[in-house]
Design a protein around this motif. Structure first.
Motif, mmCIF file in Angstrom:
data_model
loop_
_atom_site.group_PDB
_atom_site.id
_atom_site.type_symbol
_atom_site.label_atom_id
_atom_site.label_comp_id
_atom_site.label_asym_id
_atom_site.label_seq_id
_atom_site.Cartn_x
_atom_site.Cartn_y
_atom_site.Cartn_z
ATOM 1 N N ASN A 70 0.833 -1.210 0.000
ATOM 2 C CA ASN A 70 0.000 0.000 0.000
ATOM 3 C C ASN A 70 0.862 1.253 0.000
ATOM 4 O OD1 ASN A 70 -2.605 -0.968 -0.179
ATOM 5 N ND2 ASN A 70 -2.831 -1.261 2.022
ATOM 6 N N ASN A 71 1.929 1.256 0.810
ATOM 7 C CA ASN A 71 2.824 2.409 0.835
ATOM 8 C C ASN A 71 3.487 2.623 -0.521
ATOM 9 O OD1 ASN A 71 2.273 2.887 3.518
ATOM 10 N ND2 ASN A 71 4.088 1.836 4.284
ATOM 11 N N LEU A 72 3.939 1.533 -1.134
ATOM 12 C CA LEU A 72 4.610 1.657 -2.428
ATOM 13 C C LEU A 72 3.639 2.080 -3.521
ATOM 14 C CD1 LEU A 72 6.849 -1.528 -2.103
ATOM 15 C CD2 LEU A 72 7.633 0.838 -2.066
ATOM 16 N N LEU A 73 2.432 1.520 -3.506
ATOM 17 C CA LEU A 73 1.430 1.907 -4.504
ATOM 18 C C LEU A 73 1.016 3.368 -4.336
ATOM 19 C CD1 LEU A 73 -0.834 -1.276 -4.598
ATOM 20 C CD2 LEU A 73 0.665 -0.438 -6.410
ATOM 21 N N LEU A 100 10.686 9.754 -11.928
ATOM 22 C CA LEU A 100 11.720 9.004 -11.211
ATOM 23 C C LEU A 100 11.216 8.516 -9.857
ATOM 24 C CD1 LEU A 100 14.878 11.178 -12.025
ATOM 25 C CD2 LEU A 100 14.321 8.910 -12.915
ATOM 26 N N ALA A 101 10.409 9.332 -9.186
ATOM 27 C CA ALA A 101 9.866 8.911 -7.891
ATOM 28 C C ALA A 101 8.929 7.717 -8.052
ATOM 29 C CB ALA A 101 9.140 10.076 -7.226
ATOM 30 N N ALA A 102 8.082 7.751 -9.093
ATOM 31 C CA ALA A 102 7.179 6.621 -9.343
ATOM 32 C C ALA A 102 7.960 5.372 -9.717
ATOM 33 C CB ALA A 102 6.193 6.980 -10.451
ATOM 34 N N GLN A 103 8.994 5.527 -10.547
ATOM 35 C CA GLN A 103 9.824 4.383 -10.922
ATOM 36 C C GLN A 103 10.543 3.807 -9.709
ATOM 37 O OE1 GLN A 103 12.276 6.138 -13.975
ATOM 38 N NE2 GLN A 103 10.981 5.350 -15.634
ATOM 39 N N GLY A 106 8.199 1.728 -7.758
ATOM 40 C CA GLY A 106 7.959 0.476 -8.476
ATOM 41 C C GLY A 106 9.111 -0.505 -8.317
ATOM 42 N N ARG A 107 10.343 0.006 -8.351
ATOM 43 C CA ARG A 107 11.498 -0.874 -8.172
ATOM 44 C C ARG A 107 11.545 -1.450 -6.760
ATOM 45 N NH1 ARG A 107 14.033 2.623 -12.018
ATOM 46 N NH2 ARG A 107 14.460 4.180 -10.430
ATOM 47 N N ARG A 108 11.164 -0.639 -5.769
ATOM 48 C CA ARG A 108 11.142 -1.164 -4.398
ATOM 49 C C ARG A 108 10.075 -2.243 -4.253
ATOM 50 N NH1 ARG A 108 11.955 4.262 -3.394
ATOM 51 N NH2 ARG A 108 9.783 4.638 -2.806
ATOM 52 N N ALA A 110 9.188 -4.272 -6.685
ATOM 53 C CA ALA A 110 9.775 -5.446 -7.335
ATOM 54 C C ALA A 110 10.776 -6.136 -6.415
ATOM 55 C CB ALA A 110 10.446 -5.038 -8.651
ATOM 56 N N SER A 111 11.558 -5.331 -5.676
ATOM 57 C CA SER A 111 12.512 -5.901 -4.731
ATOM 58 C C SER A 111 11.798 -6.656 -3.614
ATOM 59 C CB SER A 111 13.379 -4.789 -4.130
ATOM 60 O OG SER A 111 14.237 -5.278 -3.138
ATOM 61 N N LEU A 112 10.669 -6.091 -3.152
ATOM 62 C CA LEU A 112 9.878 -6.760 -2.120
ATOM 63 C C LEU A 112 9.360 -8.109 -2.629
ATOM 64 C CD1 LEU A 112 8.417 -6.770 0.621
ATOM 65 C CD2 LEU A 112 6.577 -5.447 -0.447
ATOM 66 N N THR A 113 8.924 -8.132 -3.879
ATOM 67 C CA THR A 113 8.448 -9.387 -4.479
ATOM 68 C C THR A 113 9.562 -10.421 -4.543
ATOM 69 O OG1 THR A 113 6.844 -8.160 -5.814
ATOM 70 C CG2 THR A 113 7.355 -10.390 -6.513
ATOM 71 N N GLN A 114 10.771 -9.986 -4.921
ATOM 72 C CA GLN A 114 11.901 -10.909 -4.993
ATOM 73 C C GLN A 114 12.222 -11.500 -3.628
ATOM 74 O OE1 GLN A 114 13.679 -12.217 -7.593
ATOM 75 N NE2 GLN A 114 12.028 -11.295 -8.779
ATOM 76 N N ARG A 115 12.102 -10.688 -2.580
ATOM 77 C CA ARG A 115 12.378 -11.186 -1.230
ATOM 78 C C ARG A 115 11.332 -12.215 -0.814
ATOM 79 N NH1 ARG A 115 14.479 -6.150 2.514
ATOM 80 N NH2 ARG A 115 16.221 -5.520 1.198
ATOM 81 N N LEU A 116 10.093 -11.962 -1.180
ATOM 82 C CA LEU A 116 9.052 -12.936 -0.861
ATOM 83 C C LEU A 116 9.262 -14.234 -1.631
ATOM 84 C CD1 LEU A 116 5.963 -10.556 -0.828
ATOM 85 C CD2 LEU A 116 6.896 -11.772 1.129
ATOM 86 N N LEU A 117 9.676 -14.115 -2.889
ATOM 87 C CA LEU A 117 9.965 -15.317 -3.677
ATOM 88 C C LEU A 117 11.144 -16.085 -3.078
ATOM 89 C CD1 LEU A 117 9.556 -13.975 -7.325
ATOM 90 C CD2 LEU A 117 8.075 -15.601 -6.149
ATOM 91 N N ALA A 118 12.135 -15.342 -2.564
ATOM 92 C CA ALA A 118 13.268 -16.003 -1.925
ATOM 93 C C ALA A 118 12.815 -16.784 -0.706
ATOM 94 C CB ALA A 118 14.329 -14.966 -1.532
ATOM 95 N N PHE A 119 11.933 -16.184 0.095
ATOM 96 C CA PHE A 119 11.442 -16.875 1.290
ATOM 97 C C PHE A 119 10.657 -18.135 0.910
ATOM 98 C CE2 PHE A 119 7.772 -17.584 4.084
ATOM 99 C CZ PHE A 119 8.441 -18.002 5.216
ATOM 100 N N SER A 120 9.840 -18.025 -0.121
ATOM 101 C CA SER A 120 8.999 -19.160 -0.516
ATOM 102 C C SER A 120 9.752 -20.174 -1.377
ATOM 103 C CB SER A 120 7.762 -18.663 -1.285
ATOM 104 O OG SER A 120 8.142 -18.045 -2.494
ATOM 105 N N ARG A 121 11.034 -19.881 -1.641
ATOM 106 C CA ARG A 121 11.892 -20.765 -2.437
ATOM 107 C C ARG A 121 11.380 -20.924 -3.863
ATOM 108 N NH1 ARG A 121 12.175 -25.876 1.399
ATOM 109 N NH2 ARG A 121 10.819 -24.827 2.857
ATOM 110 N N ARG A 122 10.845 -19.841 -4.418
ATOM 111 C CA ARG A 122 10.347 -19.873 -5.790
ATOM 112 C C ARG A 122 11.065 -18.865 -6.691
ATOM 113 N NH1 ARG A 122 5.361 -22.572 -6.327
ATOM 114 N NH2 ARG A 122 4.497 -23.261 -4.351
#
Length: 337
Positions: A70-73, A100-103, A106-108, A110-122
């Protein structure tokens, strides 16, 4: 004496009961006394407790995820709305800052998603034979700048360290994030030691670390910080669990390390004493081969321009539309999936 033998018994009312049997011999009479203990209710309570803990973890995960996204969106939508408002009024100054602020938001995300994927081993891994000592040595300057002059960093690389078959980039980030967490645990300064070693795990030591017996290499990070109590250690790998004040940590760093290690066939263990410090060890399977120091030598060169037919397949319409706009001089077909 025989003890701990668990069996399932059909009761007179038609239900199945779980019974643990213990057999004790009487040396005087050569008889056996057999005692059965009904574990059915205990197992039901334990399963209920596990389900409750699982739901608490899911609730914590979804709550933290919703809050962060929600904060990122808000950052993305807010800047895009300001951009739209200014363009509508013909004000084209300072538009780059909003874009640049919106981008960045968005990158943060994407980084959050990668961390969740790392936790779920996917997460997507691209493992290669890696020299762990060389990888850590390459991070040393960055780590020293990150932890600051008030902290001392010592790196102890084992001689003849075995090779690991891992995604090097996805190990570098956890080591860096781990050192940041360690730095925060030592506000008055302290010592951080990164040590590598070869480990032969037998049946007993493998069970203690929840690993199969075999050859592993370990990367242990030790600090002289405040340490963790048992409750904190038990929850340390839960996503979004953090002991830091609100706004100072996502609670995903340790869960990301755990997910990476498990997906790589290894394990993570924490050893800590309150007031003394903490050691976190990453165990990775040994790779039977030499470390590869080559990268990108055989990559095919891409042409500067090309033409043809491009099929864009995605279940999100906005992504398909972006593809249409971004690709030129080609016949484009878009399809949902």
């Amino acid at each position: 004496m025989v003890t701990g033998f668990v069996d399932h018994v059909l009761a007179s009312d038609g239900t199945t009961r779980t019974v643990m049997w213990t057999a004790v011999s009487d040396v005087k009479s050569n008889l056996f006394y057999i005692i059965g203990r009904d574990l059915t209710d205990q197992e039901r309570i334990e399963e209920s407790l596990r389900q409750t803990q699982k739901m608490e973890a899911v609730g914590q995960l979804t709550g933290g995820l919703a809050h962060d996204f929600n904060n990122l969106l808000t950052g993305v939508m807010g800047n895009l709305e300001l951009l739209q408002h200014r363009v509508a009024k013909g004000r084209i100054d300072d538009l780059d800052r909003l874009v640049l602020a919106a981008q960045g938001a968005g990158r943060r995300a994407a980084s959050l998603t990668q961390r969740l994927l790392a936790f779920s081993r996917r997460q997507t891994l691209d493992p290669k034979p890696t020299d762990i000592n060389r990888l850590i040595a390459g991070l040393e300057d960055l780590l020293r700048r990150t932890i600051g002059p008030e902290n001392t960093l010592e790196i102890v690389g084992a001689g003849g360290l075995w090779t690991a078959n891992i995604n090097a980039g996805q190990l570098e980030n956890p080591i860096l994030n781990l050192c940041i967490n360690v730095r925060d645990a030592m506000p008055e300064g302290g010592r951080i030691t990164i040590e590598t070693a070869n480990k032969w795990l037998d049946d007993r030591s493998g069970r203690e670390r929840d690993l199969l017996p075999g050859q592993y290499l370990s990367i242990c990070v030790t600090d002289t910080g405040c340490g963790m109590d048992e409750h904190t250690i038990e929850r340390a790998f839960e996503p979004f669990f953090t002991t830091k004040p609100i706004g100072q940590g996502t609670g995903l760093d340790l869960s990301m390390i755990y997910g990476f290690a498990r997906q790589s066939g290894g394990q993570v263990r924490i050893y800590s004493e309150v007031g003394i410090g903490t050691t976190l060890c990453i165990y990775l399977p040994r790779y039977s081969g030499d470390a590869s120091n080559k990268s990108g030598e055989h990559e095919a060169a891409l042409p500067d321009s090309c033409s043809g037919t491009v099929l864009i397949v995605d279940d999100e319409a906005t992504i398909r539309d972006l593809g249409r706009i971004d690709i030129h001089r080609s016949q484009i077909m878009a399809a949902a999936r």
